[in-house]
Design an enzyme around this catalytic site. Structure first.
Site, PDB file in Angstrom:
ATOM      1  N   GLU A 108       0.871  -1.164   0.000  1.00 24.18           N
ATOM      2  CA  GLU A 108       0.000   0.000   0.000  1.00 24.18           C
ATOM      3  C   GLU A 108       0.913   1.219   0.000  1.00 24.18           C
ATOM      4  O   GLU A 108       1.920   1.232   0.688  1.00 24.18           O
ATOM      5  CB  GLU A 108      -0.902   0.056   1.242  1.00 24.18           C
ATOM      6  CG  GLU A 108      -1.963  -1.007   1.312  1.00 24.18           C
ATOM      7  CD  GLU A 108      -1.510  -2.268   2.041  1.00 24.18           C
ATOM      8  OE1 GLU A 108      -2.239  -3.271   1.997  1.00 24.18           O
ATOM      9  OE2 GLU A 108      -0.412  -2.256   2.640  1.00 24.18           O
ATOM     10  N   TYR A 120       7.591   2.087  -8.025  1.00 19.12           N
ATOM     11  CA  TYR A 120       6.922   0.785  -8.074  1.00 19.12           C
ATOM     12  C   TYR A 120       6.445   0.453  -9.484  1.00 19.12           C
ATOM     13  O   TYR A 120       6.555  -0.692  -9.919  1.00 19.12           O
ATOM     14  CB  TYR A 120       5.776   0.728  -7.062  1.00 19.12           C
ATOM     15  CG  TYR A 120       6.231   0.905  -5.629  1.00 19.12           C
ATOM     16  CD1 TYR A 120       7.363   0.254  -5.142  1.00 19.12           C
ATOM     17  CD2 TYR A 120       5.549   1.745  -4.755  1.00 19.12           C
ATOM     18  CE1 TYR A 120       7.789   0.429  -3.837  1.00 19.12           C
ATOM     19  CE2 TYR A 120       5.959   1.917  -3.446  1.00 19.12           C
ATOM     20  CZ  TYR A 120       7.078   1.264  -2.993  1.00 19.12           C
ATOM     21  OH  TYR A 120       7.496   1.425  -1.705  1.00 19.12           O
TER      22      TYR A 120
END
Length: 150
Positions: A108, A120
């Protein structure tokens, strides 16, 4: 500073103070001393630390749950951001996952943390959902991301 002579090592008791200092500079709700002491005993937790000349520059945390890796944190001291330490840490977490036959990773990330989200995405993580009001400090949403086929 350059990435030369930066080592990635396993987390130990000797690193707690340095990690907590980075937490205080990086997070509105830093983890406690008790939390890190418990994590050292947690067989599912894998922590790594970026060091240079004995100084802690950053760290990353991962929980191994069955065949998934849950990325808990990547944090770099503000003075050492932008030189690739997060990439070094993420590369090492992926190696750890492969060594433990982990097939996917999840995390998260704050919806406003564009630097982390871009990192990411470069590593193949895909947005897969939103956790509304996930962060206790300001009720910010979290983006759930997954990387399949580690």
């Amino acid at each position: 500073m350059t990435k030369e002579n930066i080592s990635i090592v396993s987390f130990s008791n000797d690193h707690i103070d340095g990690i907590m200092a980075i937490d205080k500079l990086s997070f509105s709700l830093p983890a406690s001393l008790d939390y890190y002491k418990k994590e050292l005993q947690n067989k599912s937790a894998k922590y790594i630390v970026a060091t240079k000349n004995g100084q802690i520059l950053g760290y990353a945390a991962l929980w191994l749950i069955v065949d998934e890796g849950h990325l808990i944190n990547i944090a770099v001291h503000p003075e050492y951001r932008g030189i690739g330490i997060s990439k070094m840490l993420l590369d090492e977490l992926i190696k750890i996952c492969k060594n433990f036959n982990i097939t996917s990773m999840t995390l998260e990330v704050r919806a406003s943390n564009n630097v982390a989200i871009n990192l990411y995405h470069k590593y193949g993580f895909k947005d897969s959902g939103i956790r509304k009001g996930y962060y206790a400090d300001n009720k910010e949403d979290a983006i759930i991301m997954w990387k399949k086929d580690i």
